[in-house]
Design a protein around this motif. Structure first.
Motif, short mmCIF file in Angstrom:
data_model
loop_
_atom_site.label_atom_id
_atom_site.label_comp_id
_atom_site.label_asym_id
_atom_site.label_seq_id
_atom_site.Cartn_x
_atom_site.Cartn_y
_atom_site.Cartn_z
N ASP A 276 43.59 45.68 49.30
CA ASP A 276 42.26 45.92 48.74
C ASP A 276 42.24 45.99 47.21
OD1 ASP A 276 41.24 46.01 51.28
OD2 ASP A 276 41.38 48.20 51.46
N SER A 277 43.39 46.29 46.60
CA SER A 277 43.43 46.50 45.15
C SER A 277 43.55 45.20 44.35
CB SER A 277 44.60 47.42 44.79
OG SER A 277 45.83 46.83 45.20
N ILE A 278 43.78 44.08 45.02
CA ILE A 278 44.00 42.81 44.33
C ILE A 278 42.80 41.88 44.53
CG2 ILE A 278 45.47 40.77 44.13
CD1 ILE A 278 46.82 43.30 43.18
N ALA A 279 42.23 41.40 43.43
CA ALA A 279 41.12 40.44 43.50
C ALA A 279 41.59 39.04 43.15
CB ALA A 279 39.99 40.87 42.57
N VAL A 280 42.60 38.93 42.29
CA VAL A 280 43.12 37.63 41.88
C VAL A 280 44.57 37.80 41.48
CG1 VAL A 280 42.31 37.98 39.51
CG2 VAL A 280 42.79 35.66 40.32
N LEU A 317 45.69 30.09 40.73
CA LEU A 317 45.10 31.40 40.98
C LEU A 317 44.84 31.52 42.48
CD1 LEU A 317 42.43 31.89 38.13
CD2 LEU A 317 44.79 32.74 38.22
N VAL A 318 45.22 32.65 43.04
CA VAL A 318 44.86 32.98 44.42
C VAL A 318 43.76 34.02 44.33
CG1 VAL A 318 45.65 33.91 46.63
CG2 VAL A 318 47.19 32.51 45.24
N ILE A 319 42.58 33.65 44.83
CA ILE A 319 41.37 34.47 44.65
C ILE A 319 40.88 34.97 45.99
CG2 ILE A 319 38.98 34.44 43.84
CD1 ILE A 319 39.79 32.34 41.82
N GLY A 324 38.08 35.41 52.82
CA GLY A 324 39.54 35.44 52.80
C GLY A 324 40.08 34.96 51.47
N LEU A 325 41.25 34.31 51.49
CA LEU A 325 41.91 33.86 50.27
C LEU A 325 41.66 32.37 50.04
CD1 LEU A 325 45.40 35.61 50.70
CD2 LEU A 325 43.41 36.42 49.38
N ALA A 326 41.52 32.02 48.78
CA ALA A 326 41.39 30.62 48.39
C ALA A 326 42.21 30.40 47.13
CB ALA A 326 39.93 30.27 48.15
#
Length: 382
Positions: A276-280, A317-319, A324-326
């Motif tokens: 939850d703490s990671i946005a990118v 960048l993993v966003i 989910g993740l892109a």
């Protein structure tokens, strides 16, 4: 007898007092110092030092970088072409010359041909140009990757040091990471030389290594004659992290490409980026144990920008999205932000042109910091 002065006797003084006040409020700033820049690239040094130095001559061989430089700084003082063709006797006088000479032969990611290699060896052409000048600049700055100090136990730097000493300069090297100012890990070394005839204020010198001297710098400097420990104030804590410079509306890869990239992320990193703490999270594709992986970092800063040649040189960048993740590549504007360029900085050309211009440049806040705290103070002595 007590003396009394009548008011009318003081009236003639009033216009004079007003005039003095006007002189004080209209005081002009001192003119900027001129400087020469070699291997000027996309002009981020010129942008960074502009409050302290005015570029009066600049050169680079790359037409695409020259287009970026000219779009932001004009064409009047820029000279496109090889340093091999520069005649020092034709250059204007200036107290400072800056050279961000090619790093390919000193980079740990390259073949390490050394400072006499075909590309990095152009630093000797820079010094040849200095020799040809009627009035050699009192201050020289040579910027490069950390490998200049670390390759072969510092032997590559010691050759450059000897070359500068033979020309009558005292030299000190500092290692500065752009991450002090922008969310971008980019450690670089700056060899700053000054003519030995100039008296340097004590406040600009330290008795030994400081925060700006890495182990590699300290090791390479051991037993060198004419070495200086430059004394620089430690920067304040950086205010922005990677999340603050991301263009959140930029288009990501399609689902299939994103899924393929995410499958390359090691499980430990995938668990972290899913928290939850990671946005990118930024990352590079690397080969580990014969397999390709996408390695991420989670310290709020991007990895060091490279030039865009080859897929492994492009930063991803993993966003995290609602679905989910892109994944996607850094945008050109994001690379400019990571280098400390303003939103108004023009980046003409293709995606690769812009990425190349930023990935092969000097972070503007680092140049500004050196200009403010050291170079401008030395220039007044020149």
């Amino acid at each position: 007898m007590e003396r009394h002065i009548r008011i009318k006797e003081c009236k003639p003084l009033l216009p004079r007092v007003k005039q003095l006040g006007q002189i004080k409020t209209k005081a002009q700033k001192a003119p900027l110092h001129g400087y020469l820049e070699f291997f000027a690239g996309s002009g981020l040094v010129a942008y960074g030092v502009q409050k302290y130095f005015n570029a009066i001559w600049a050169n680079d061989i790359c037409e695409k970088k020259a287009a970026v430089y000219s779009a932001n700084h004009g064409t009047k003082h820029f000279h496109l072409g090889s340093i091999l063709d520069v005649d020092g006797s034709t250059l204007p006088d200036a107290p400072l010359a800056w050279a961000s000479f090619p790093c390919q032969d000193l980079s740990l990611a390259g073949l390490i041909a050394g400072i006499d290699g075909e590309r990095s060896g152009l630093v000797w052409e820079w010094l040849r140009v200095m020799d040809e000048m009627k009035n050699t600049p009192s201050i020289l700055v040579a910027e490069n990757v950390v490998g200049l100090m670390s390759v072969d136990g510092g032997s590559q730097y010691r050759m450059l040091h000897e070359g500068l000493r033979n020309r009558g300069y005292l030299v000190g090297v500092v290692q500065l990471d752009a991450s002090h100012w922008v969310p971008h890990s980019r450690p670089r070394v700056f060899a700053i030389a000054i003519k030995e005839s100039i008296d340097i204020p004590a406040a600009l010198l330290a008795d030994g290594p400081t925060w700006a001297h890495s182990n590699a710098v300290v090791s390479a400097a051991r037993n060198l004659e004419g070495w200086l420990w430059w004394n620089l104030p430690e920067p304040k804590a950086r205010k922005k992290n990677l999340e603050d410079i991301v263009e959140w509306a930029a288009e990501c890869h399609d689902d299939k490409t994103s899924a393929r990239n995410i499958s390359l992320i090691p499980k430990r990193h995938r668990d972290l980026v899913s928290s939850d703490s990671i946005a990118v999270a930024p990352g590079y594709k690397r080969t580990r144990n014969g397999s390709q992986v996408l390695e991420l970092r989670f310290d709020g800063i991007a990895g060091c920008l490279r030039t865009p040649k080859g897929g492994s040189s492009r930063q991803y960048l993993v966003i995290k999205h609602s679905k989910g993740l892109a994944t996607r590549l850094l945008t050109v504007r994001e690379t400019a932000r990571l280098m400390g360029a303003p939103e108004s900085y023009k980046l003409p050309g293709s995606y690769n042109d812009g990425y190349q211009a930023m990935g092969d440049a000097v972070a503007a806040p680092v140049a500004r910091y050196l200009a403010r705290h050291l170079l401008s103070k030395l220039a007044v002595l020149a």
